[in-house]
Design a protein around this motif. Sequence first.
Motif, mmCIF file in Angstrom:
data_model
loop_
_atom_site.group_PDB
_atom_site.id
_atom_site.type_symbol
_atom_site.label_atom_id
_atom_site.label_comp_id
_atom_site.label_asym_id
_atom_site.label_seq_id
_atom_site.Cartn_x
_atom_site.Cartn_y
_atom_site.Cartn_z
ATOM 1 N N ALA A 178 84.486 82.957 24.956
ATOM 2 C CA ALA A 178 83.166 82.918 25.469
ATOM 3 C C ALA A 178 82.091 83.415 24.770
ATOM 4 O O ALA A 178 82.181 84.151 23.890
ATOM 5 C CB ALA A 178 83.315 83.810 26.788
ATOM 6 N N ALA A 179 81.216 82.579 24.839
ATOM 7 C CA ALA A 179 79.887 82.963 24.010
ATOM 8 C C ALA A 179 79.121 83.975 24.377
ATOM 9 O O ALA A 179 79.089 84.438 25.694
ATOM 10 C CB ALA A 179 78.868 81.741 24.122
ATOM 11 N N PRO A 180 78.480 84.944 23.681
ATOM 12 C CA PRO A 180 77.765 86.179 24.019
ATOM 13 C C PRO A 180 76.730 85.942 24.985
ATOM 14 O O PRO A 180 75.897 84.801 24.871
ATOM 15 C CB PRO A 180 77.169 86.776 22.619
ATOM 16 C CG PRO A 180 78.131 85.940 21.784
ATOM 17 C CD PRO A 180 78.544 84.705 22.168
ATOM 18 N N SER A 181 76.677 86.591 25.986
ATOM 19 C CA SER A 181 75.433 86.503 26.890
ATOM 20 C C SER A 181 74.685 87.842 27.346
ATOM 21 O O SER A 181 75.308 88.917 26.955
ATOM 22 C CB SER A 181 76.130 85.806 28.051
ATOM 23 O OG SER A 181 77.044 86.829 28.751
ATOM 24 N N LEU A 182 73.514 87.683 27.676
ATOM 25 C CA LEU A 182 72.740 88.962 27.907
ATOM 26 C C LEU A 182 72.217 89.062 29.361
ATOM 27 O O LEU A 182 71.981 87.755 29.985
ATOM 28 C CB LEU A 182 71.649 88.840 27.059
ATOM 29 C CG LEU A 182 70.298 89.854 27.540
ATOM 30 C CD1 LEU A 182 70.894 91.308 26.616
ATOM 31 C CD2 LEU A 182 68.872 89.782 26.918
ATOM 32 N N LEU B 287 71.984 84.905 30.274
ATOM 33 C CA LEU B 287 71.549 84.014 29.534
ATOM 34 C C LEU B 287 72.387 84.051 28.230
ATOM 35 O O LEU B 287 72.638 85.189 27.746
ATOM 36 C CB LEU B 287 69.944 84.319 28.925
ATOM 37 C CG LEU B 287 68.936 84.318 29.934
ATOM 38 C CD1 LEU B 287 67.596 84.964 29.590
ATOM 39 C CD2 LEU B 287 68.585 83.016 30.469
ATOM 40 N N THR B 288 72.974 82.808 27.734
ATOM 41 C CA THR B 288 73.817 82.864 26.830
ATOM 42 C C THR B 288 72.910 82.695 25.356
ATOM 43 O O THR B 288 71.833 82.590 25.402
ATOM 44 C CB THR B 288 74.475 81.628 26.766
ATOM 45 O OG1 THR B 288 73.568 80.280 26.538
ATOM 46 C CG2 THR B 288 75.227 81.530 27.954
ATOM 47 N N ARG B 289 73.468 82.914 24.490
ATOM 48 C CA ARG B 289 72.964 82.946 23.028
ATOM 49 C C ARG B 289 72.435 81.674 22.905
ATOM 50 O O ARG B 289 71.317 81.793 22.321
ATOM 51 C CB ARG B 289 74.106 83.216 21.894
ATOM 52 C CG ARG B 289 73.539 83.117 20.346
ATOM 53 C CD ARG B 289 74.643 83.898 19.565
ATOM 54 N NE ARG B 289 75.723 83.160 19.438
ATOM 55 C CZ ARG B 289 76.833 83.665 18.692
ATOM 56 N NH1 ARG B 289 76.488 84.880 18.129
ATOM 57 N NH2 ARG B 289 78.216 83.285 18.850
ATOM 58 N N ASP B 290 72.934 80.530 23.130
ATOM 59 C CA ASP B 290 72.503 79.348 22.858
ATOM 60 C C ASP B 290 71.201 79.256 23.549
ATOM 61 O O ASP B 290 70.092 78.373 23.212
ATOM 62 C CB ASP B 290 73.549 78.048 22.911
ATOM 63 C CG ASP B 290 74.426 78.063 21.883
ATOM 64 O OD1 ASP B 290 74.080 78.610 20.731
ATOM 65 O OD2 ASP B 290 75.608 77.442 22.119
ATOM 66 N N GLU B 291 71.071 79.479 24.808
ATOM 67 C CA GLU B 291 69.887 79.529 25.920
ATOM 68 C C GLU B 291 68.875 80.089 24.993
ATOM 69 O O GLU B 291 67.704 79.722 25.155
ATOM 70 C CB GLU B 291 70.443 79.906 27.091
ATOM 71 C CG GLU B 291 71.192 79.033 27.996
ATOM 72 C CD GLU B 291 71.507 79.512 29.348
ATOM 73 O OE1 GLU B 291 71.592 78.618 30.204
ATOM 74 O OE2 GLU B 291 71.709 80.863 29.298
ATOM 75 N N LEU B 292 69.251 81.238 24.633
ATOM 76 C CA LEU B 292 67.878 82.087 24.082
ATOM 77 C C LEU B 292 67.856 81.507 22.746
ATOM 78 O O LEU B 292 66.325 81.522 22.597
ATOM 79 C CB LEU B 292 68.395 83.618 23.814
ATOM 80 C CG LEU B 292 68.556 84.380 25.077
ATOM 81 C CD1 LEU B 292 69.597 85.549 24.859
ATOM 82 C CD2 LEU B 292 67.267 84.899 25.878
#
Length: 282
Positions: free
Chosen positions: A27-31, A42-47
């Motif tokens: 899973a991609a890191p998310s905040l 929010l995922t890393r790519d979204e940010l």
Amino acid sequence: MALVIRHLLLLVGISFVSIISGPAFAAAPSLTIEIGGTTRSLTRDELLNSPAAVDIDVPRDISYGRPMHYRAVPMDILLEGLDLARDRILEAVASDGFIGLLPVDLVLHPSPVAARAYLAIEPAHAPWPMLPGKAVSAGPFYIVWLRPEASGIRSEQWPLFVTSIRGADSPAKRWPALGVDPALPSDDPIRAGQTLFVTQCLVCHKMNGAGSADVGPDLNLPENPTEYFKPATLARYIRLPAAVRRWPKMQMSGFAAEAMSDREINLIIAYLQQMAGRKAAP
């Protein structure tokens, strides 16, 4: 032969499952942001792909001790529209249990001449360097500052490994057990020591059971450090713990002179001495 073929197909299937469930498909890191009854993730790519994302250069990064370049989103834009009173605080929760305390007014309402907070995002294809003396970087999310000296930003207000940001009541309101003797004058240096303790120490420790973090031990229960350290040794210990004692998985690295002066360390010790006589059950 048919049995052999079935075994081969089974092995191929297991290998395929192992490949798709490996690190590349983790899973991609998310905040997570939790403020004013609103929760969003929010995922890393979204940010990284946010229209608000910018490239910034930090002249002297507090964690790396050198200039660093980041792709980052200004914190005031990241949290825009979320309801948080100015007398509250922001908690930046890290994966290792550290909880950075950030001033709401400064983060959400920056001025052109004050410090400005940014959420730095570590790209998967270009990871940041390892932290000095560690086998990990500061990512995937790290709160950094531009012009920190303009607003007196402390070293512990650069939280690493951030997983969530949430609103909270001020420590004094939430935990009366942190308080010094109410009879002390408002300008008593011990009160300054309490303020420093909250910013620099409460991020890892508790006091009388008060605090959110669980990285280090409670600093009043069962005993206060001033009860078993000589004053000069305690000052050296706060400055550089490894100079006094070492232990496995040691996390406290101490405070450089630019992060906290000798006078400020002595103010924290004065606060600890005061609290040694104000033990309270958690």
